[in-house]
Design an enzyme around this catalytic site. Structure first.
Site, mmCIF file in Angstrom:
data_model
loop_
_atom_site.group_PDB
_atom_site.id
_atom_site.type_symbol
_atom_site.label_atom_id
_atom_site.label_comp_id
_atom_site.label_asym_id
_atom_site.label_seq_id
_atom_site.Cartn_x
_atom_site.Cartn_y
_atom_site.Cartn_z
ATOM 1 N N ASP A 1 12.152 -21.861 5.476
ATOM 2 C CA ASP A 1 12.024 -20.604 6.163
ATOM 3 C C ASP A 1 12.728 -19.671 5.288
ATOM 4 O OD1 ASP A 1 11.044 -19.319 7.668
ATOM 5 O OD2 ASP A 1 12.926 -19.109 8.441
ATOM 6 N N ASP B 1 12.395 -15.655 6.428
ATOM 7 C CA ASP B 1 13.001 -14.648 6.738
ATOM 8 C C ASP B 1 13.904 -15.139 7.365
ATOM 9 O OD1 ASP B 1 10.945 -11.954 6.592
ATOM 10 O OD2 ASP B 1 10.311 -14.199 6.512
#
Length: 236
Positions: free
Chosen positions: A30, A32
């Site tokens: 991922d 953020d």
């Protein structure tokens, strides 16, 4: 096995370390709050004076309190209408930083021949830069629509679909494994939010990084303090 603290701030669940990094062929991240230090949508909203409102939705979505991630993202992007692209550039230049250990972990993975995938509910404006900085092999994220140098409050549909949510992350992880001719069990998936759980559930090793409680509970490894490269204490 039951959860145990392998080292301070490093919790191991459901397997016995150490594993070998060479057991794996792919690592999926991922972006953020995992690979980078910020939630980009929240920082863009700051330019519109709406950071608190957008950040509250982001937090609820990441904690798994909003069932429909796509709708939560549409709500947040609508609030970005009128933000100039120059404000996004300021976020990129002034606020976005790689999280500690990101470069070290990616370098170690690539050194043993692993491929690197970045799947994000964020935006290509940022994922493209992170991809280029770290030499990432594959990416999937969302495209913000721009007209006359400003955000319209909408996203652009892409050939694979409309929004990269948890299900799309899972699909991209599996498609990348298929493209590489490997089993999902030969992949590592790292994330911090509820929308990372679908791909983490497919991976041979799932890693929560400074994650929400729901994600920490379900991951095989939880890194609660220190950098991303702490994974190398478990997978050597």
């Amino acid at each position: 096995m039951s959860a145990q603290e392998f080292a301070p701030g490093l919790v191991i669940q459901r397997f016995t370390p150490p594993l070998k990094l060479t057991d794996f062929k792919l690592i999926a991240f991922d972006m953020d709050s995992t690979l980078i230090n910020i939630e980009c949508v929240d920082e863009i909203a700051d330019a519109a004076g709406r950071k608190a409102e957008v950040a509250a939705i982001t937090e609820a979505a990441m904690r798994g309190e909003i069932a429909d991630y796509k709708e939560s993202l549409r709500r947040r992007v609508t609030l970005l209408k009128g933000v100039p692209v120059s404000a996004m550039q300021q976020v990129l230049d002034q606020r976005l930083q790689l999280n500690p250990g990101a470069e070290e972990l990616v370098r170690a993975c690539k050194a043993v021949g692993m491929k690197v995938l970045l799947v994000s509910g964020g935006f290509t404006f940022f994922t493209d830069r992170v991809r280029d900085c770290l030499g990432i092999d594959f990416t999937r994220s969302n495209v913000l629509e721009v007209q006359d140098g400003e955000l319209t409050g909408r996203m652009v549909d892409q050939p694979w679909g409309d929004i990269c949510d948890g299900e799309e992350k899972r699909k991209m992880f599996l498609a990348t494994c298929a493209q590489l001719g490997i089993k999902p069990s030969q992949g590592i998936a790292m994330g911090d939010g509820a929308n990372d759980l679908p791909m983490m559930g497919e991976a041979g090793l799932s890693v929560a990084y400074h994650a929400k409680p729901k994600v920490r509970e379900q991951a095989m490894v939880a890194i609660n303090t220190g950098g991303l490269d702490r994974l190398l204490e478990v997978v050597r």
